[in-house]
Enzyme design. Sequence first.
Site: not given
Ligand code: GLA
Length: 401
Positions: A44, A46, A142-143, A145, A147, A179, A191, A243
Amino acid sequence: MSAGHIDGPRAATQDAARALFADLTGRAPDGVWSAPGRVNLIGEHTDYNEGFVLPFAIPHRTFAAVGTRKDDRVRVASTFADSAVEVSLDELGSLFPTAAGSAPSVPEWAAYPLGVAWALQRSGTAGRGVDIAIASDVPVGAGLSSSAAIESATASALDDLWDAGLDRTALARIGRSAENEAVGAPTGIMDQMASMRGEVDAAIFLDCRTLEAQLVPVGIAEAGLAILVIDTRVEHAHSTGGYGERRASCERGAAIMGVPSLRDVSVDDLERASTLMDDVTFRRVRHVVTENQRVLDTVRVLREDGARAIGDLLVASHASMRDDFEISVPELDTAVEAALAAGAIGARMTGGGFGGAAIALIEQEAVAAVSDAVTAAFAASDFTEPHLFTVTPSAGARRDA
Ligand code: GLA
Protein backbone atom coordinates in the site's frame (compact mmCIF):
# COMPACT_ATOMS: atom_id res chain seq x y z
CA MET A 1 -10.79 -8.33 -25.87
CA SER A 2 -12.77 -11.52 -25.80
CA ALA A 3 -16.34 -12.06 -24.68
CA GLY A 4 -16.71 -13.82 -21.35
CA HIS A 5 -19.20 -15.62 -19.20
CA ILE A 6 -21.17 -13.35 -16.87
CA ASP A 7 -22.74 -14.63 -13.68
CA GLY A 8 -26.06 -13.60 -12.09
CA PRO A 9 -25.53 -10.27 -10.28
CA ARG A 10 -23.14 -9.08 -12.96
CA ALA A 11 -25.66 -9.84 -15.72
CA ALA A 12 -28.15 -7.51 -14.01
CA THR A 13 -25.56 -4.73 -14.02
CA GLN A 14 -24.84 -5.29 -17.69
CA ASP A 15 -28.59 -5.14 -18.38
CA ALA A 16 -28.79 -1.85 -16.47
CA ALA A 17 -26.06 -0.34 -18.68
CA ARG A 18 -27.88 -1.52 -21.82
CA ALA A 19 -31.22 -0.17 -20.59
CA LEU A 20 -29.66 3.19 -19.77
CA PHE A 21 -28.08 3.31 -23.22
CA ALA A 22 -31.45 2.59 -24.81
CA ASP A 23 -33.11 5.34 -22.75
CA LEU A 24 -30.42 7.77 -23.78
CA THR A 25 -30.28 6.99 -27.49
CA GLY A 26 -33.33 4.93 -28.45
CA ARG A 27 -31.09 2.25 -29.95
CA ALA A 28 -28.85 -0.66 -28.98
CA PRO A 29 -25.15 -0.07 -28.19
CA ASP A 30 -22.37 -1.15 -30.57
CA GLY A 31 -20.99 -3.21 -27.70
CA VAL A 32 -20.67 -3.62 -23.94
CA TRP A 33 -17.33 -3.58 -22.14
CA SER A 34 -16.64 -4.15 -18.47
CA ALA A 35 -13.84 -3.88 -15.95
CA PRO A 36 -13.55 -4.91 -12.30
CA GLY A 37 -12.74 -3.23 -9.01
CA ARG A 38 -9.85 -4.62 -6.98
CA VAL A 39 -8.63 -5.43 -3.53
CA ASN A 40 -4.97 -5.14 -2.75
CA LEU A 41 -3.58 -8.20 -0.98
CA ILE A 42 -0.51 -6.23 0.13
CA GLY A 43 1.66 -3.28 -0.97
CA GLU A 44 0.00 0.00 0.00
CA HIS A 45 1.24 3.46 -1.03
CA THR A 46 4.16 1.76 -2.71
CA ASP A 47 2.96 2.25 -6.31
CA TYR A 48 3.75 5.96 -6.64
CA ASN A 49 7.09 5.23 -4.96
CA GLU A 50 7.96 2.94 -7.89
CA GLY A 51 7.74 -0.09 -5.61
CA PHE A 52 5.81 -3.37 -5.54
CA VAL A 53 2.12 -4.20 -5.18
CA LEU A 54 0.06 -7.41 -5.16
CA PRO A 55 -3.59 -6.61 -5.96
CA PHE A 56 -6.26 -8.79 -7.54
CA ALA A 57 -9.40 -7.96 -9.51
CA ILE A 58 -12.70 -8.70 -7.74
CA PRO A 59 -15.97 -10.05 -9.20
CA HIS A 60 -17.69 -6.64 -8.91
CA ARG A 61 -17.63 -4.86 -12.27
CA THR A 62 -18.47 -1.66 -14.07
CA PHE A 63 -20.21 -2.03 -17.45
CA ALA A 64 -20.07 0.54 -20.22
CA ALA A 65 -22.59 0.20 -23.06
CA VAL A 66 -21.15 2.30 -25.86
CA GLY A 67 -22.12 3.30 -29.37
CA THR A 68 -20.51 5.64 -31.88
CA ARG A 69 -22.33 8.74 -33.14
CA LYS A 70 -22.31 10.46 -36.50
CA ASP A 71 -21.15 13.76 -34.97
CA ASP A 72 -18.25 14.70 -32.69
CA ARG A 73 -20.14 14.83 -29.38
CA VAL A 74 -19.36 12.67 -26.35
CA ARG A 75 -22.28 11.97 -24.07
CA VAL A 76 -21.92 10.06 -20.80
CA ALA A 77 -24.70 8.81 -18.55
CA SER A 78 -24.58 6.74 -15.42
CA THR A 79 -27.15 4.91 -13.31
CA PHE A 80 -25.88 6.84 -10.28
CA ALA A 81 -26.46 10.33 -11.75
CA ASP A 82 -29.73 12.01 -12.68
CA SER A 83 -28.68 13.52 -15.97
CA ALA A 84 -26.23 12.90 -18.78
CA VAL A 85 -23.23 15.14 -19.50
CA GLU A 86 -22.49 16.06 -23.11
CA VAL A 87 -19.48 17.85 -24.62
CA SER A 88 -17.83 17.97 -28.02
CA LEU A 89 -14.55 16.13 -28.59
CA ASP A 90 -12.89 19.50 -29.26
CA GLU A 91 -13.98 20.81 -25.88
CA LEU A 92 -12.22 18.04 -23.93
CA GLY A 93 -8.90 19.83 -24.19
CA SER A 94 -10.35 22.91 -22.53
CA LEU A 95 -11.91 20.89 -19.68
CA PHE A 96 -8.70 19.04 -18.84
CA PRO A 97 -6.15 18.92 -17.39
CA THR A 98 -7.81 20.05 -14.20
CA ALA A 99 -5.68 22.58 -12.37
CA ALA A 100 -3.89 20.99 -9.40
CA GLY A 101 -6.04 21.14 -6.29
CA SER A 102 -9.24 22.24 -8.06
CA ALA A 103 -12.38 20.25 -8.81
CA PRO A 104 -13.09 19.21 -12.41
CA SER A 105 -15.46 21.49 -14.35
CA VAL A 106 -17.84 18.57 -15.02
CA PRO A 107 -19.39 16.41 -12.26
CA GLU A 108 -16.69 14.16 -10.84
CA TRP A 109 -18.31 10.91 -12.01
CA ALA A 110 -18.29 12.26 -15.59
CA ALA A 111 -14.65 13.35 -15.37
CA TYR A 112 -13.59 9.66 -15.29
CA PRO A 113 -14.98 8.59 -18.69
CA LEU A 114 -14.48 12.03 -20.28
CA GLY A 115 -10.94 12.11 -18.89
CA VAL A 116 -10.26 8.76 -20.55
CA ALA A 117 -11.54 10.08 -23.90
CA TRP A 118 -9.36 13.17 -23.46
CA ALA A 119 -6.24 11.16 -22.51
CA LEU A 120 -6.72 8.88 -25.53
CA GLN A 121 -7.09 11.90 -27.78
CA ARG A 122 -3.93 13.41 -26.32
CA SER A 123 -2.03 10.17 -26.96
CA GLY A 124 -2.81 10.57 -30.66
CA THR A 125 -5.99 8.53 -31.06
CA ALA A 126 -8.73 10.19 -33.09
CA GLY A 127 -12.29 8.95 -33.12
CA ARG A 128 -15.79 10.17 -33.72
CA GLY A 129 -18.38 10.98 -31.07
CA VAL A 130 -19.72 8.32 -28.71
CA ASP A 131 -22.57 7.71 -26.30
CA ILE A 132 -21.49 5.94 -23.11
CA ALA A 133 -23.90 4.48 -20.54
CA ILE A 134 -22.36 3.25 -17.29
CA ALA A 135 -23.68 0.91 -14.60
CA SER A 136 -21.60 -0.55 -11.80
CA ASP A 137 -21.83 -2.88 -8.85
CA VAL A 138 -18.41 -1.92 -7.47
CA PRO A 139 -19.14 -0.22 -4.14
CA VAL A 140 -18.34 3.50 -4.46
CA GLY A 141 -16.02 5.21 -1.98
CA ALA A 142 -15.14 1.86 -0.40
CA GLY A 143 -11.50 1.71 -1.45
CA LEU A 144 -12.29 -0.99 -4.02
CA SER A 145 -11.35 1.13 -7.06
CA SER A 146 -14.76 1.92 -8.46
CA SER A 147 -13.06 4.77 -10.34
CA ALA A 148 -10.43 2.54 -11.96
CA ALA A 149 -13.26 0.21 -13.02
CA ILE A 150 -15.00 3.09 -14.85
CA GLU A 151 -11.73 4.20 -16.43
CA SER A 152 -10.76 0.70 -17.54
CA ALA A 153 -14.20 -0.16 -18.97
CA THR A 154 -14.28 3.15 -20.88
CA ALA A 155 -10.68 2.83 -22.06
CA SER A 156 -11.34 -0.71 -23.33
CA ALA A 157 -14.46 0.43 -25.20
CA LEU A 158 -12.82 3.45 -26.83
CA ASP A 159 -9.69 1.45 -27.67
CA ASP A 160 -11.89 -0.89 -29.71
CA LEU A 161 -14.28 1.68 -31.21
CA TRP A 162 -11.54 4.18 -32.06
CA ASP A 163 -9.12 1.47 -33.29
CA ALA A 164 -6.41 2.72 -30.94
CA GLY A 165 -4.72 -0.70 -30.76
CA LEU A 166 -3.24 -0.05 -27.30
CA ASP A 167 -2.18 -2.89 -25.01
CA ARG A 168 -3.53 -3.32 -21.49
CA THR A 169 -0.65 -1.54 -19.82
CA ALA A 170 -1.02 1.45 -22.16
CA LEU A 171 -4.76 1.55 -21.38
CA ALA A 172 -3.97 1.46 -17.65
CA ARG A 173 -1.76 4.51 -18.17
CA ILE A 174 -4.63 6.25 -19.98
CA GLY A 175 -6.88 5.49 -16.99
CA ARG A 176 -4.31 6.87 -14.57
CA SER A 177 -3.99 10.06 -16.65
CA ALA A 178 -7.76 10.53 -16.34
CA GLU A 179 -7.56 10.00 -12.58
CA ASN A 180 -4.54 12.30 -12.07
CA GLU A 181 -5.24 15.04 -14.58
CA ALA A 182 -9.01 15.04 -15.19
CA VAL A 183 -10.23 14.20 -11.67
CA GLY A 184 -7.18 15.61 -9.90
CA ALA A 185 -6.43 12.64 -7.62
CA PRO A 186 -2.63 12.16 -7.39
CA THR A 187 -2.78 8.36 -7.33
CA GLY A 188 -0.39 5.69 -8.63
CA ILE A 189 -1.13 3.05 -11.26
CA MET A 190 -1.96 0.00 -9.15
CA ASP A 191 -5.75 0.18 -9.48
CA GLN A 192 -5.82 0.62 -13.25
CA MET A 193 -3.28 -2.18 -13.74
CA ALA A 194 -5.29 -4.53 -11.50
CA SER A 195 -8.50 -3.67 -13.35
CA MET A 196 -6.96 -4.02 -16.82
CA ARG A 197 -4.78 -7.08 -16.14
CA GLY A 198 -6.70 -9.10 -13.56
CA GLU A 199 -7.01 -12.86 -14.08
CA VAL A 200 -9.17 -15.52 -12.44
CA ASP A 201 -7.45 -17.11 -9.41
CA ALA A 202 -4.35 -14.92 -9.62
CA ALA A 203 -2.95 -11.81 -7.99
CA ILE A 204 -0.86 -9.39 -10.03
CA PHE A 205 2.66 -8.91 -8.74
CA LEU A 206 3.50 -5.56 -10.26
CA ASP A 207 6.79 -3.74 -10.34
CA CYS A 208 5.55 -0.16 -10.50
CA ARG A 209 8.89 1.09 -11.83
CA THR A 210 8.94 -1.07 -14.97
CA LEU A 211 5.21 -1.97 -15.00
CA GLU A 212 6.31 -5.56 -15.46
CA ALA A 213 3.48 -7.75 -14.16
CA GLN A 214 3.64 -11.39 -13.07
CA LEU A 215 0.56 -13.42 -12.27
CA VAL A 216 0.87 -15.16 -8.91
CA PRO A 217 -1.62 -17.99 -8.25
CA VAL A 218 -3.02 -17.30 -4.79
CA GLY A 219 -4.64 -20.69 -4.20
CA ILE A 220 -6.97 -19.27 -1.55
CA ALA A 221 -9.97 -21.46 -2.39
CA GLU A 222 -7.83 -24.58 -2.84
CA ALA A 223 -6.46 -24.08 0.66
CA GLY A 224 -10.02 -23.94 2.02
CA LEU A 225 -9.69 -20.22 2.66
CA ALA A 226 -11.67 -17.10 1.75
CA ILE A 227 -11.01 -13.37 1.53
CA LEU A 228 -13.64 -11.42 3.41
CA VAL A 229 -14.07 -7.74 2.51
CA ILE A 230 -15.19 -5.51 5.35
CA ASP A 231 -16.45 -2.26 3.84
CA THR A 232 -16.51 0.13 6.80
CA ARG A 233 -18.74 2.54 4.84
CA VAL A 234 -16.48 5.38 5.92
CA GLU A 235 -16.20 7.11 2.55
CA HIS A 236 -12.89 8.50 1.41
CA ALA A 237 -11.64 10.49 -1.58
CA HIS A 238 -8.06 10.69 -2.81
CA SER A 239 -8.53 13.97 -4.66
CA THR A 240 -8.45 15.79 -1.34
CA GLY A 241 -6.17 15.94 1.67
CA GLY A 242 -4.32 13.08 3.26
CA TYR A 243 -3.40 11.01 0.21
CA GLY A 244 -1.52 13.88 -1.46
CA GLU A 245 0.17 14.79 1.82
CA ARG A 246 1.48 11.24 2.21
CA ARG A 247 2.76 11.30 -1.33
CA ALA A 248 4.56 14.61 -0.69
CA SER A 249 6.20 13.17 2.46
CA CYS A 250 7.49 10.22 0.45
CA GLU A 251 8.95 12.52 -2.18
CA ARG A 252 10.60 14.58 0.54
CA GLY A 253 12.05 11.44 2.11
CA ALA A 254 13.46 10.26 -1.23
CA ALA A 255 15.00 13.68 -1.87
CA ILE A 256 16.67 13.66 1.57
CA MET A 257 18.05 10.18 0.84
CA GLY A 258 19.30 11.44 -2.54
CA VAL A 259 17.42 8.84 -4.58
CA PRO A 260 14.80 9.19 -7.36
CA SER A 261 12.16 7.34 -5.33
CA LEU A 262 11.75 5.31 -2.15
CA ARG A 263 12.05 2.18 -4.26
CA ASP A 264 15.77 2.82 -4.03
CA VAL A 265 15.84 2.74 -0.22
CA SER A 266 16.22 -0.68 1.44
CA VAL A 267 15.45 -1.90 4.94
CA ASP A 268 19.20 -1.74 5.68
CA ASP A 269 19.21 2.00 4.87
CA LEU A 270 16.56 2.81 7.47
CA GLU A 271 18.93 3.37 10.36
CA ARG A 272 20.78 6.02 8.39
CA ALA A 273 17.47 7.51 7.20
CA SER A 274 16.38 7.98 10.82
CA THR A 275 19.36 10.29 11.43
CA LEU A 276 18.65 12.45 8.37
CA MET A 277 14.99 13.42 8.65
CA ASP A 278 12.26 14.46 11.07
CA ASP A 279 10.33 11.73 12.84
CA VAL A 280 7.12 12.02 10.77
CA THR A 281 8.94 11.87 7.42
CA PHE A 282 11.02 8.97 8.71
CA ARG A 283 7.95 6.97 9.69
CA ARG A 284 6.37 7.58 6.25
CA VAL A 285 9.59 6.35 4.66
CA ARG A 286 9.79 3.34 6.97
CA HIS A 287 6.27 2.29 6.00
CA VAL A 288 7.03 2.34 2.28
CA VAL A 289 10.40 0.64 2.60
CA THR A 290 9.16 -2.15 4.86
CA GLU A 291 5.96 -2.54 2.82
CA ASN A 292 7.96 -3.12 -0.35
CA GLN A 293 9.86 -5.86 1.47
CA ARG A 294 6.58 -7.36 2.72
CA VAL A 295 5.27 -7.58 -0.86
CA LEU A 296 8.40 -9.45 -1.94
CA ASP A 297 8.12 -11.72 1.11
CA THR A 298 4.41 -12.37 0.46
CA VAL A 299 5.07 -13.42 -3.13
CA ARG A 300 7.84 -15.78 -1.99
CA VAL A 301 5.75 -17.25 0.85
CA LEU A 302 2.72 -17.71 -1.45
CA ARG A 303 4.88 -19.62 -3.91
CA GLU A 304 6.75 -21.70 -1.33
CA ASP A 305 4.24 -22.29 1.46
CA GLY A 306 0.83 -21.19 0.18
CA ALA A 307 -1.82 -18.69 1.25
CA ARG A 308 -2.17 -20.00 4.80
CA ALA A 309 1.36 -18.74 5.55
CA ILE A 310 0.93 -15.03 4.68
CA GLY A 311 -1.17 -13.99 7.69
CA ASP A 312 1.62 -12.36 9.70
CA LEU A 313 2.69 -10.28 6.72
CA LEU A 314 -0.85 -8.92 6.34
CA VAL A 315 -1.01 -8.07 10.03
CA ALA A 316 2.40 -6.35 9.94
CA SER A 317 1.27 -4.34 6.92
CA HIS A 318 -1.78 -3.08 8.78
CA ALA A 319 0.27 -2.10 11.84
CA SER A 320 2.67 -0.15 9.61
CA MET A 321 -0.20 1.77 7.98
CA ARG A 322 -1.79 2.45 11.33
CA ASP A 323 1.33 3.52 13.24
CA ASP A 324 3.87 4.75 10.66
CA PHE A 325 1.84 5.93 7.67
CA GLU A 326 -1.15 6.94 9.81
CA ILE A 327 -3.84 6.30 7.20
CA SER A 328 -6.09 3.97 9.17
CA VAL A 329 -9.28 5.03 10.96
CA PRO A 330 -10.91 3.51 14.07
CA GLU A 331 -13.41 1.56 11.94
CA LEU A 332 -10.60 -0.09 9.95
CA ASP A 333 -8.66 -0.94 13.12
CA THR A 334 -11.80 -2.39 14.68
CA ALA A 335 -12.45 -4.48 11.55
CA VAL A 336 -8.93 -5.90 11.63
CA GLU A 337 -8.86 -6.51 15.38
CA ALA A 338 -12.30 -8.13 15.48
CA ALA A 339 -11.51 -10.38 12.51
CA LEU A 340 -8.21 -11.50 14.07
CA ALA A 341 -9.85 -12.08 17.45
CA ALA A 342 -12.46 -14.25 15.70
CA GLY A 343 -9.72 -16.42 14.18
CA ALA A 344 -8.73 -14.72 10.91
CA ILE A 345 -5.31 -15.84 9.66
CA GLY A 346 -4.48 -12.27 8.68
CA ALA A 347 -6.24 -8.94 8.13
CA ARG A 348 -5.37 -5.45 6.96
CA MET A 349 -6.92 -2.33 5.55
CA THR A 350 -6.76 -2.29 1.75
CA GLY A 351 -6.44 0.65 -0.65
CA GLY A 352 -5.55 4.25 0.04
CA GLY A 353 -6.91 4.48 3.59
CA PHE A 354 -8.77 7.22 5.50
CA GLY A 355 -11.84 4.99 5.26
CA GLY A 356 -12.84 2.30 2.80
CA ALA A 357 -12.40 -1.41 3.34
CA ALA A 358 -10.32 -4.00 5.17
CA ILE A 359 -9.71 -7.57 4.05
CA ALA A 360 -9.43 -10.67 6.22
CA LEU A 361 -7.96 -14.01 5.20
CA ILE A 362 -10.09 -16.63 6.89
CA GLU A 363 -11.11 -20.29 6.82
CA GLN A 364 -14.05 -20.81 4.45
CA GLU A 365 -16.12 -22.29 7.23
CA ALA A 366 -15.44 -19.23 9.42
CA VAL A 367 -17.08 -16.69 7.08
CA ALA A 368 -20.28 -16.46 9.13
CA ALA A 369 -18.54 -16.42 12.52
CA VAL A 370 -15.99 -13.76 11.55
CA SER A 371 -18.69 -11.65 9.86
CA ASP A 372 -20.85 -11.81 12.98
CA ALA A 373 -17.92 -10.90 15.20
CA VAL A 374 -17.01 -7.87 13.08
CA THR A 375 -20.63 -6.72 12.90
CA ALA A 376 -20.94 -7.05 16.68
CA ALA A 377 -17.72 -5.09 17.26
CA PHE A 378 -18.98 -2.28 15.02
CA ALA A 379 -22.29 -2.19 16.87
CA ALA A 380 -20.48 -2.10 20.22
CA SER A 381 -18.52 0.96 19.05
CA ASP A 382 -21.60 2.67 17.60
CA PHE A 383 -20.13 2.56 14.09
CA THR A 384 -22.33 2.33 10.98
CA GLU A 385 -23.02 -1.32 10.17
CA PRO A 386 -20.30 -2.59 7.79
CA HIS A 387 -20.93 -4.35 4.47
CA LEU A 388 -19.35 -7.80 4.40
CA PHE A 389 -18.80 -10.04 1.41
CA THR A 390 -16.23 -12.50 0.10
CA VAL A 391 -14.25 -12.01 -3.11
CA THR A 392 -12.22 -14.25 -5.39
CA PRO A 393 -9.56 -13.14 -7.90
CA SER A 394 -11.44 -12.41 -11.11
CA ALA A 395 -11.03 -11.45 -14.75
CA GLY A 396 -9.79 -8.03 -15.85
CA ALA A 397 -11.26 -5.67 -18.43
CA ARG A 398 -12.94 -7.24 -21.45
CA ARG A 399 -15.55 -6.87 -24.13
CA ASP A 400 -18.69 -8.70 -23.05
CA ALA A 401 -20.91 -8.22 -26.05
C1 GLA B 1 -5.32 4.26 -4.02
C2 GLA B 1 -4.56 4.71 -5.26
C3 GLA B 1 -3.48 3.71 -5.65
C4 GLA B 1 -2.61 3.35 -4.46
C5 GLA B 1 -3.44 3.03 -3.24
C6 GLA B 1 -2.60 2.83 -2.00
O1 GLA B 1 -6.04 3.10 -4.30
O2 GLA B 1 -5.45 4.86 -6.34
O3 GLA B 1 -2.72 4.21 -6.72
O4 GLA B 1 -1.68 4.39 -4.19
O5 GLA B 1 -4.40 4.03 -2.96
O6 GLA B 1 -1.82 1.70 -2.13
